[in-house]
Structures are given as C-alpha cells and as structure tokens.
Design a protein around this motif. Structure first.
Motif, PDB file in Angstrom:
ATOM      1  N   LYS A 175     145.014  31.832 -44.517  1.00  0.00           N
ATOM      2  CA  LYS A 175     145.641  32.341 -45.746  1.00  0.00           C
ATOM      3  C   LYS A 175     147.121  32.644 -45.540  1.00  0.00           C
ATOM      4  N   GLN A 176     147.528  32.784 -44.282  1.00  0.00           N
ATOM      5  CA  GLN A 176     148.918  33.122 -43.971  1.00  0.00           C
ATOM      6  C   GLN A 176     149.759  31.913 -43.575  1.00  0.00           C
ATOM      7  N   VAL A 177     149.112  30.755 -43.404  1.00  0.00           N
ATOM      8  CA  VAL A 177     149.816  29.565 -42.928  1.00  0.00           C
ATOM      9  C   VAL A 177     150.642  28.948 -44.055  1.00  0.00           C
ATOM     10  N   ARG A 178     151.894  28.645 -43.760  1.00  0.00           N
ATOM     11  CA  ARG A 178     152.809  28.056 -44.740  1.00  0.00           C
ATOM     12  C   ARG A 178     153.569  26.903 -44.103  1.00  0.00           C
ATOM     13  N   ALA A 179     153.952  25.950 -44.923  1.00  0.00           N
ATOM     14  CA  ALA A 179     154.834  24.876 -44.450  1.00  0.00           C
ATOM     15  C   ALA A 179     156.119  25.501 -43.923  1.00  0.00           C
ATOM     16  N   GLY A 180     156.653  24.938 -42.857  1.00  0.00           N
ATOM     17  CA  GLY A 180     157.863  25.477 -42.239  1.00  0.00           C
ATOM     18  C   GLY A 180     157.586  26.371 -41.057  1.00  0.00           C
ATOM     19  N   MET A 181     156.348  26.874 -40.958  1.00  0.00           N
ATOM     20  CA  MET A 181     155.971  27.639 -39.758  1.00  0.00           C
ATOM     21  C   MET A 181     155.855  26.693 -38.572  1.00  0.00           C
ATOM     22  N   THR A 182     156.069  27.216 -37.386  1.00  0.00           N
ATOM     23  CA  THR A 182     155.846  26.412 -36.187  1.00  0.00           C
ATOM     24  C   THR A 182     154.382  26.527 -35.762  1.00  0.00           C
ATOM     25  N   GLU A 183     153.969  25.581 -34.947  1.00  0.00           N
ATOM     26  CA  GLU A 183     152.616  25.641 -34.398  1.00  0.00           C
ATOM     27  C   GLU A 183     152.426  26.924 -33.597  1.00  0.00           C
ATOM     28  N   GLY A 184     153.455  27.310 -32.859  1.00  0.00           N
ATOM     29  CA  GLY A 184     153.370  28.535 -32.073  1.00  0.00           C
ATOM     30  C   GLY A 184     153.188  29.767 -32.930  1.00  0.00           C
ATOM     31  N   GLU A 185     153.872  29.805 -34.086  1.00  0.00           N
ATOM     32  CA  GLU A 185     153.712  30.940 -35.000  1.00  0.00           C
ATOM     33  C   GLU A 185     152.281  31.017 -35.524  1.00  0.00           C
ATOM     34  N   VAL A 186     151.718  29.869 -35.890  1.00  0.00           N
ATOM     35  CA  VAL A 186     150.345  29.848 -36.391  1.00  0.00           C
ATOM     36  C   VAL A 186     149.378  30.289 -35.301  1.00  0.00           C
ATOM     37  N   ALA A 187     149.606  29.833 -34.079  1.00  0.00           N
ATOM     38  CA  ALA A 187     148.756  30.254 -32.960  1.00  0.00           C
ATOM     39  C   ALA A 187     148.835  31.771 -32.773  1.00  0.00           C
TER      40      ALA A 187
END
Length: 353
Positions: free
Chosen positions: A159-171
């Motif tokens: 629910k917090q994942v957005r385009a422009g985020m890095t893979e590391g941020e999502v992890a």
C-alpha cells in the motif's frame, strides 16, 4: 522435544555410533532448545554436554533441555577435548562419534583427528535434518504464525509502494513491516527486483527507481521463534500490464499443488510444474527447483526437484515456487508453502494475498 531427542538417540544406535557432535545452530535448537549462535553439544556415555562460551552460559542454563550446560574455559574445542578425555566411555576403548559432515570444515575434522584420543570420528549426512523434515504440531503452528505475519506485513507494505521509489526503499518498508508484524528477524535477505531486473531469480535490492509501468518481484520472509516463512509475490503498479507468463506460472503452481499427498515422489511434483512451463515453450527459462523444505532454516529437506526424489510424507513443509525468467525483459515467480496432511496438503500461505 524429549521425543525428538529419544528418536535421535535411537538413530545413533542404528548407525552404530557411541556418540555424536552437534555444531549446527538449527540442530542445537531442534534437539536442545538452544537459541544461541555458537556452541556445540556432544553426546557420549549416556550424557549430552552443551559447551558454550560466557556469552551464552546464563541463556543456555535457562532455556535448554536434554543436556548439561558447560562453560568453555579457553575455547569450545579445548573444553570438548577435556570432556572427552574424562569420559569413562573413552577410557573403556575406542568410541565411534558421529559428525555433521556438511556443517564442519575439513580443517575442523583434521583438528579433531589430531587429538591423541581413542575416538573414531564418523562423518554423517542429514542424520538430524531427516528428523527435522517431518514437523510436529507445535512446529506447524509456528510456521502458520510466521506466514500469517509475513503476509500481513506484505499487505501493509504494498500500500506504500509508489513509482519513483527505489528497490532498496521498498525493501526497507517491507522489512520494517515484517518486524512490526512480530517477526523476530529476517529469514533471508529481502529481494526486491523491478522491471528487467525481475529476470534475476535472486537479484538483490538496488538503488534502481521503479517505473509506473513496471511490476516488482518481492521475495521475503521472517523468523518467528526460530521458524521461517518464505514467500514470493508480484506487485503490479497502476500502469502495469500483467505479462502472459504470469498465468503460465500460476498454472504451473496449480499443477504441482494438485499432486501433493503422502507417497508421491517430490520429483513428480517438480515435473508437473516443469511440464506446464514446457508446454508453453518456456522450458529454457525455468532453471531452479520447484520448491524446498523450510522450518528452522529457510532451505531444508525435502527438495522438490528431480535431483533428489524424496517420498512425500505427512508433516513435511515445503514451498512451491515455479518461475519464468526472460533475460533482459522480466521474470515472474509465485511462491507459496504447504504442509502435507494425511490425504493431501494444507496451505501455510494465502495464495490470494
């Protein structure tokens, strides 16, 4: 845990072993409830001594079963040598003591063999792991909890994942939610692979930014009271089109699941998934096994592959995770886990989440 210990002692008799040296932390936990990261247990002469350094002495004394805790004065090995030297069983003649051959180095074995003691060190393989392969009710409950927590964390994370985020941020978001959900550690390094990097089956998370028309492969899990969950999901962003291979992987997983019951060979389950993928022309793009056991380790017996055809038994817990990886384009893997029941299987994970 007492019954596990007794079954293990019975197995030692069957292998004509007078004793056994346990060094692998998951095996120490399974037999003795020791949760420290370093220690060794030696069974000989009807006694088991758990040797630990000063960091773990109080912990071992309060939590362990089926053994007597001992403080290593100089080193674990020196204390083991002294303990063996003082054993009445050693004084009575040569003792055959088993080793976990795939958990100790060749150098370690040479050091043991250099001791001038009447001991024959006998390499063994999977002697304890084959017991761990069949889960008891308590273990199944812990696995269920570990998967419930992981899926709760995943639902909160995406629910917090957005385009422009890095893979590391999502992890980072996912790992925070895994802890927040009750996880006591990660089962393994979290994989977040987006766009063309999703074709890397075990690609690590990077600083690559996720585009709005891409999907993200997430492979994650947590530990709960020592037991591991392991899931792979594909998250689609708002502008993403679902690739055709996604349905193929779903069909492959369905085919594998449909065969799970006691008595079936694990190689047949693997062949069922592989057959579906081959029918669609992607046989060259599915290189890994269809699944693996899990429990105190994220990868353990049985192996759901053609390399080792294990007979499926009630109480086994393992993943089913077919995938298709198109180099330079994208990849899809869907991973769920089951525990084998008397007549089939029970999902540990919710395939709809």
């Amino acid at each position: 845990m007492e019954s596990r210990y007794r079954r293990w002692l019975k197995a030692l008799e069957g292998h004509r072993l007078d004793g056994f040296l346990v060094t692998h932390p998951p095996n120490l936990r399974y037999l003795f409830n020791f949760t420290g990261s370093t220690g060794l247990a030696c069974f000989l002469g009807a006694e088991t001594h758990l040797i630990v350094d000063s960091r773990y002495l109080e912990q071992a004394a309060s939590e362990t079963l089926n053994c007597q805790s001992m403080l290593a004065e100089k080193s674990l090995e020196d204390t083991l040598k002294t303990t063996l030297s003082n054993s009445s069983r050693i004084k009575g003649g040569t003792a055959r003591i088993g080793l976990e051959a795939h958990h100790v180095s060749y150098d370690y074995i040479l050091r043991l063999q250099s001791w001038t003691l009447p001991v024959e060190w006998v390499p063994t393989r999977d002697l304890i792991e084959e017991f761990r392969m069949i889960k008891d009710e308590e273990e199944i409950e812990l696995l269920e909890k570990a998967f419930q927590m992981a899926q709760k964390a995943y639902q909160r994370s995406v629910k917090q994942v957005r385009a422009g985020m890095t893979e590391g941020e999502v992890a980072g978001i996912l790992e925070f939610e895994l802890r927040k959900a009750g996880g006591q550690g990660l089962a393994f390094e979290t994989i977040v692979a987006s766009g063309p990097r999703s074709s890397l089956p075990h690609g690590s998370s990077t600083a690559r930014k996720i585009e709005s028309d891409e999907f993200v492969l997430l492979d994650f899990g947590l530990k709960y009271q020592g037991y591991c969950s392991d899931l792979t999901r594909i998250h689609f962003l708002s502008d993403t089109q679902r690739p055709a291979i996604y349905q193929v992987v779903q069909e492959a997983q369905e085919a594998a699941l449909s065969l799970i019951e006691p008595g079936v060979l694990s190689s047949r389950i693997d062949a069922a998934a592989r057959g579906v993928i081959s029918q669609h022309g992607f046989e060259d793009y599915f290189g890994h096994s269809t699944g693996h056991g899990l429990g105190l380790e994220v990868h353990e017996l049985p192996r759901i592959s053609s390399a080792r055809p294990d007979e499926i038994q009630q109480g086994m817990a393992f993943t089913i995770e077919p995938g298709i990886y198109l180099p330079g384009q994208y990849g899809v893997r869907i991973e769920d886990a089951v525990v084998v029941t008397q007549n089939g299987y029970q999902l540990l994970s919710n395939r709809d989440q």
